[in-house]
Each structure stands twice: as C-alpha cells, then as structure tokens.
Design a protein around this motif. Structure first.
Motif, mmCIF file in Angstrom:
data_model
loop_
_atom_site.group_PDB
_atom_site.id
_atom_site.type_symbol
_atom_site.label_atom_id
_atom_site.label_comp_id
_atom_site.label_asym_id
_atom_site.label_seq_id
_atom_site.Cartn_x
_atom_site.Cartn_y
_atom_site.Cartn_z
ATOM 1 N N LEU A 17 0.629 -0.938 0.237
ATOM 2 C CA LEU A 17 0.414 -0.170 0.400
ATOM 3 C C LEU A 17 0.633 0.892 0.417
ATOM 4 O O LEU A 17 1.849 1.629 0.636
ATOM 5 N N HIS A 18 0.938 1.737 -0.704
ATOM 6 C CA HIS A 18 1.283 3.526 -0.888
ATOM 7 C C HIS A 18 0.037 4.877 -0.365
ATOM 8 O O HIS A 18 -1.040 4.839 -0.328
ATOM 9 N N ILE A 19 1.300 5.431 0.377
ATOM 10 C CA ILE A 19 0.561 6.734 1.220
ATOM 11 C C ILE A 19 1.286 7.698 1.259
ATOM 12 O O ILE A 19 2.670 7.525 1.125
ATOM 13 N N SER A 47 5.182 3.127 1.417
ATOM 14 C CA SER A 47 4.982 1.883 0.979
ATOM 15 C C SER A 47 5.144 0.901 2.036
ATOM 16 O O SER A 47 6.171 1.083 2.667
ATOM 17 N N VAL A 48 4.155 0.221 2.454
ATOM 18 C CA VAL A 48 4.368 -0.545 3.270
ATOM 19 C C VAL A 48 3.111 -2.009 2.957
ATOM 20 O O VAL A 48 2.064 -1.808 1.994
ATOM 21 N N SER A 49 3.451 -3.234 3.287
ATOM 22 C CA SER A 49 2.359 -4.393 2.904
ATOM 23 C C SER A 49 1.534 -4.354 3.547
ATOM 24 O O SER A 49 0.950 -3.928 4.518
ATOM 25 N N VAL A 50 0.572 -4.921 2.954
ATOM 26 C CA VAL A 50 -0.714 -5.270 2.481
ATOM 27 C C VAL A 50 -0.953 -5.770 3.425
ATOM 28 O O VAL A 50 -2.390 -5.236 4.827
ATOM 29 N N ARG A 51 -0.083 -6.515 4.477
ATOM 30 C CA ARG A 51 -1.187 -7.419 5.324
ATOM 31 C C ARG A 51 -0.893 -6.906 6.726
ATOM 32 O O ARG A 51 -1.399 -7.448 7.995
ATOM 33 N N TYR A 52 -0.410 -5.207 6.740
ATOM 34 C CA TYR A 52 -0.857 -4.492 8.226
ATOM 35 C C TYR A 52 -1.537 -3.712 8.250
ATOM 36 O O TYR A 52 -1.167 -2.008 8.029
ATOM 37 N N ARG A 53 -2.895 -3.625 7.141
ATOM 38 C CA ARG A 53 -4.303 -2.807 7.012
ATOM 39 C C ARG A 53 -4.704 -2.427 7.707
ATOM 40 O O ARG A 53 -4.707 -0.966 7.967
ATOM 41 N N LYS A 54 -4.390 -2.844 9.375
ATOM 42 C CA LYS A 54 -5.045 -2.425 10.669
ATOM 43 C C LYS A 54 -4.133 -1.322 10.960
ATOM 44 O O LYS A 54 -4.441 -0.379 11.386
ATOM 45 N N ARG A 55 -3.223 -1.521 11.354
ATOM 46 C CA ARG A 55 -2.412 -0.779 11.562
ATOM 47 C C ARG A 55 -1.946 0.179 10.533
ATOM 48 O O ARG A 55 -1.586 1.485 10.876
ATOM 49 N N ILE A 56 -2.113 0.990 9.195
ATOM 50 C CA ILE A 56 -2.012 1.706 8.464
ATOM 51 C C ILE A 56 -3.494 2.437 8.424
ATOM 52 O O ILE A 56 -2.994 2.977 8.378
ATOM 53 N N ALA A 57 -4.932 1.655 8.525
ATOM 54 C CA ALA A 57 -5.881 2.467 8.666
ATOM 55 C C ALA A 57 -5.620 2.891 10.540
ATOM 56 O O ALA A 57 -5.509 4.452 10.171
ATOM 57 N N GLU A 58 -4.689 2.888 11.141
ATOM 58 C CA GLU A 58 -4.731 3.070 12.674
ATOM 59 C C GLU A 58 -3.648 4.962 12.367
ATOM 60 O O GLU A 58 -4.240 5.783 13.189
ATOM 61 N N ALA A 59 -2.944 4.472 11.341
ATOM 62 C CA ALA A 59 -1.734 5.236 11.046
ATOM 63 C C ALA A 59 -2.276 6.636 10.127
ATOM 64 O O ALA A 59 -2.198 8.251 10.699
ATOM 65 N N VAL A 60 -3.166 6.165 9.209
ATOM 66 C CA VAL A 60 -3.984 7.700 8.363
ATOM 67 C C VAL A 60 -4.594 8.320 9.175
ATOM 68 O O VAL A 60 -4.835 9.428 8.918
#
Length: 161
Positions: A17-19, A47-60
C-alpha cells in the motif's frame, strides 16, 4: 483499497500500500513507525505491506488528526492576525482600499510608479493583478509609506478650504 481524503491518499500496488500526503514531519514519524515502511521517492509516497492494513488505517487516522490540528491552528492564527488588523488599521488614504484577510494586508490603489517602488522594497510584497498583498508583519513599513500620503491629502484639503 484506495481510500482518499483531502490530505491522505492510499493506493494499492500488488502486495504494498502506498500512502501519500504533503510534507509534515509529525505525519512522517507516524508512518515511519509502521512495520517495513519505506519511502518511495519516485512515487513520492510511503510503501507498507498490505498485511498491515489495520495498523495502516490507524496510522492514517493519526495523520489526518495531525493535519486537522494544523489546519485549526492556522485558521486561529489567521483570525487573530485579522482581528489585530481590524483593531489597529493602516492609515486611511483616499482612493486606497486597505484591509486584512487571512493574515495578509491587501492594498488596492491608483497606479503610481513611486508607490510601486516603495511597495517592492517590502519583503513578501506581491502584486496579484488587482491589488498588493503583504505579510501581516509589514504593518510598520506600510504605515511609513501610507502615513505621508495621508498627511499630504490632509494638507491639500486644508489648502482648498
């Protein structure tokens, strides 16, 4: 997954996933804290691995909060600058329109080469095609330019009466 907000864009590229967001050191620190986060210069995104979606959502969400706080603070600062300008306006000069908006002094006036030269000496002065804009900190310099013009108008009015 391609959620977008005004401030943050997420784009999926294969297993990553690209943020993307505009530069902000606090937001960068939040994203850097994600596992395996890497900055991709040519895409101007993290760029972050898609397997960390939940953590990415929290970071966003945290990055969005940073930008919201920043916008709120900027709006409060600009309002305070405009309020200060309203309490202590520039000298009134007939034919000139002087006011403050969004933390800038804005002056529209009849054309005068000498006035243009004076305005150009003020750091941050810009001509936008219809008016001059100046940073709020230019108040003293603007007063030094406008006060003599006001005095000259007063003297001419006295001479005529």
């Amino acid at each position: 997954m391609q959620p977008q907000t005004e401030r943050v864009t997420l784009t999926e590229h294969g297993s990553r996933l690209h943020i993307s967001f505009r530069y902000n050191p606090d937001a960068i620190e939040v994203v850097k804290g994600l596992p395996g986060a890497k900055y991709c210069g040519y895409k101007r995104s993290w760029s972050v691995s898609v397997r960390y979606r939940k953590r990415i959502a929290e970071a966003v969400e945290r990055v969005e909060a940073i930008f919201a706080d920043e916008a709120e603070a900027k709006a409060a600062t600009l309002k305070a600058l405009d309020d200060e300008a309203a309490r202590d306006p520039l000298p009134e000069v007939r034919g000139f329109r002087c006011y403050s908006r969004n933390g800038l002094w804005i002056i529209s006036s009849p054309f005068s080469p000498g006035l243009v030269q004076s305005f150009k000496t003020i750091k941050g002065a810009k001509w936008n095609g219809s008016a001059w804009t100046f940073p709020s900190g230019a108040r003293e310099e603007l007063t030094a330019i406008l006060a003599p013009l006001r005095e000259s108008q007063i003297e001419k009015e006295r001479a005529l009466s």
